[in-house]
Design an enzyme around this catalytic site. Structure first.
Site, short mmCIF file in Angstrom:
data_model
loop_
_atom_site.label_atom_id
_atom_site.label_comp_id
_atom_site.label_asym_id
_atom_site.label_seq_id
_atom_site.Cartn_x
_atom_site.Cartn_y
_atom_site.Cartn_z
N TYR A 181 48.35 40.90 24.95
CA TYR A 181 48.72 39.53 24.73
C TYR A 181 49.59 39.82 23.44
CZ TYR A 181 49.07 34.69 23.30
OH TYR A 181 49.50 33.38 22.87
N LYS A 211 51.36 39.98 28.16
CA LYS A 211 51.88 38.60 27.94
C LYS A 211 52.90 38.79 26.78
CE LYS A 211 50.37 34.01 26.50
NZ LYS A 211 51.58 33.92 25.42
C1 LIG Z 1 53.31 30.91 19.25
C2 LIG Z 1 52.87 30.29 20.48
O1 LIG Z 1 51.86 29.47 20.63
N1 LIG Z 1 53.48 30.47 21.55
C3 LIG Z 1 53.25 29.77 23.07
C4 LIG Z 1 52.76 30.80 23.84
O2 LIG Z 1 52.72 31.98 23.67
C5 LIG Z 1 54.58 29.17 23.43
O3 LIG Z 1 54.27 28.51 24.60
C6 LIG Z 1 54.90 27.85 22.30
O4 LIG Z 1 53.89 27.15 22.09
C7 LIG Z 1 55.98 27.58 22.62
O5 LIG Z 1 57.15 28.30 23.09
C8 LIG Z 1 56.65 26.23 21.69
O6 LIG Z 1 57.20 27.02 20.52
C1 LIG Z 2 50.97 29.94 25.19
C2 LIG Z 2 50.35 31.06 25.18
O1 LIG Z 2 50.08 31.84 26.07
C3 LIG Z 2 48.91 30.89 24.56
O2 LIG Z 2 48.49 29.61 24.10
O3 LIG Z 2 48.07 31.78 24.41
#
Ligand SMILES: CC(=O)N[C@H](C=O)[C@@H](O)[C@H](O)[C@H](O)CO
Ligand SMILES: CC(=O)C(=O)O
Length: 360
Positions: A181, A211
């Protein structure tokens, strides 16, 4: 034609009990020894739109397991989302104890069983030992995959160091598909992911993909171009999902898919059908929502509140040091959401009326 049972024994035993015992042993040895053999055909890949779930907390800040069942039903029935990524960034994993993460992972897997297509459990921690413990636990509870974030207090400085760390987590759950990730905006770990992938399956036989929650699309593209057919490369920056799809993402994981999952499934379908205009129109709406929210202040607490407001599930506050914002703050984001994703308005209304609580 002879059936297997009727075939003459080649081992000389008239009833061929030896052969039957041998077959039986082959079939059951993995269970007897406690070691499951990896069955690639049965693996569920990370594809489509996957919601990164929020962690329900009580108003006092304790984990609230009772909401997990209704949360899963909401995702399936109202968002058409059937895959989840739990205890990740959105799930506030780094603010939870190992015991809490186990209880949550267990409940997500239990309640999703037979209903959802995929449950991936994030098991990354600051301590290798904690990650190993959670990886072992995820295997025991039947998670479809585990994902691991890099430690970020003391950070790995090279791809080899990071690989060795990941290997030592993965060996604790050798039968469970393993995903790295990558989320540099949070971890500050900038090791290019493409540098990790070379020969990684030799080191981590259960490795099944990445991911990728970064905006370096060249790095992501190179991961895709160096990936193997049975890997999943899922993109995690919701506001620019189209670019991830253009680079070859097999799926999307994100926090906003909790409340706009249905729309993002339409985006992915439009993209796959070559309808760029429709795909872009949906992407731009999400950009407008997040742009608006970011301008006035958007963090995990606000995001969680938006999900509570839209779904009617009271997911509670974020855990300290994050705090709930004043109601007018989140209300204006909810209004923006409603104006952009109009068809949700009637749902929110009927849903909250049904629950006997007025939200707006
Ligand atoms: C840094 C973070 O939390 N990234 C999330 C997933 O990886 C995203 O789903 C974000 O929440 C989304 O892109 C909004 O900025
Ligand atoms: C956005 C996402 O993949 C996380 O919340 O870890």
């Amino acid at each position: 034609m002879l059936t297997l049972r009727e075939q003459p024994s080649s081992c000389g035993l008239t009833t061929c009990r030896g052969c039957w015992f041998f077959f039986w042993l082959i079939l059951h040895l993995p269970n007897i020894s406690g070691v499951r053999v990896m069955a690639p055909a049965a693996e569920r890949r990370m594809t489509g739109v996957i919601a990164a779930t929020f962690t329900p907390l009580t108003p006092e800040g304790e984990i609230n397991l009772t909401l997990i069942g209704p949360y899963i039903d909401y995702l399936i029935e109202k968002q058409n989302v059937k895959s989840i990524f739990v205890n990740g960034t959105t799930g506030e994993s780094m603010s939870l104890s190992v015991a809490e993460r186990k209880a949550l992972a267990e409940e997500w897997c239990l309640k999703a069983k037979g209903k959802m297509d995929l449950v991936v459990v994030h098991v990354g921690c600051m301590s290798l030992k904690d990650s190993q413990e959670l990886a072992e636990h995820a295997a025991q509870i039947g998670a479809d995959g585990i994902a691991v974030i890099s430690p970020s207090f003391f950070k790995p400085s090279t791809a080899d160091d990071l690989k060795e760390y990941l290997r030592q987590v993965a060996i604790k759950a050798p039968t469970v598909p393993f995903y790295y990730y990558h989320v540099p905006s949070v971890t500050g770990v900038k090791v290019p992911v493409r540098d990790l992938l070379h020969d990684i399956e030799k080191l981590i036989p259960s490795f099944r993909g990445v991911k990728f929650s970064g905006s370096d699309l060249m790095d992501f593209g190179q991961c895709v171009s160096h990936s193997r057919p049975h890997w999943s490369l899922v993109y995690g920056v919701d506001e620019q999902l189209i670019s991830g799809l253009a680079m070859g993402a097999t799926g999307a994981v994100g926090s906003t898919y909790n409340y706009i999952g249905g729309h993002m499934i339409k985006l992915v379908t439009a993209f796959e059908n070559g309808n760029q205009l429709q795909a872009r129109a949906i992407q731009f709406k999400l950009q407008e929502l997040l742009g608006f929210a970011m301008d006035i202040g958007f963090d995990l607490g606000v995001n969680k509140q938006l999900m509570s407001d839209v779904s009617g599930l009271n997911l509670g506050p974020p855990r300290l040091p994050l705090r709930q914002r004043p109601q007018d703050h989140t209300q204006s984001i909810l209004q923006k959401y409603q104006s952009l994703f109009q068809d949700c308005r009637s749902f929110i209304f009927s849903h909250t009326m049904m629950k006997g609580s007025l939200l707006m």
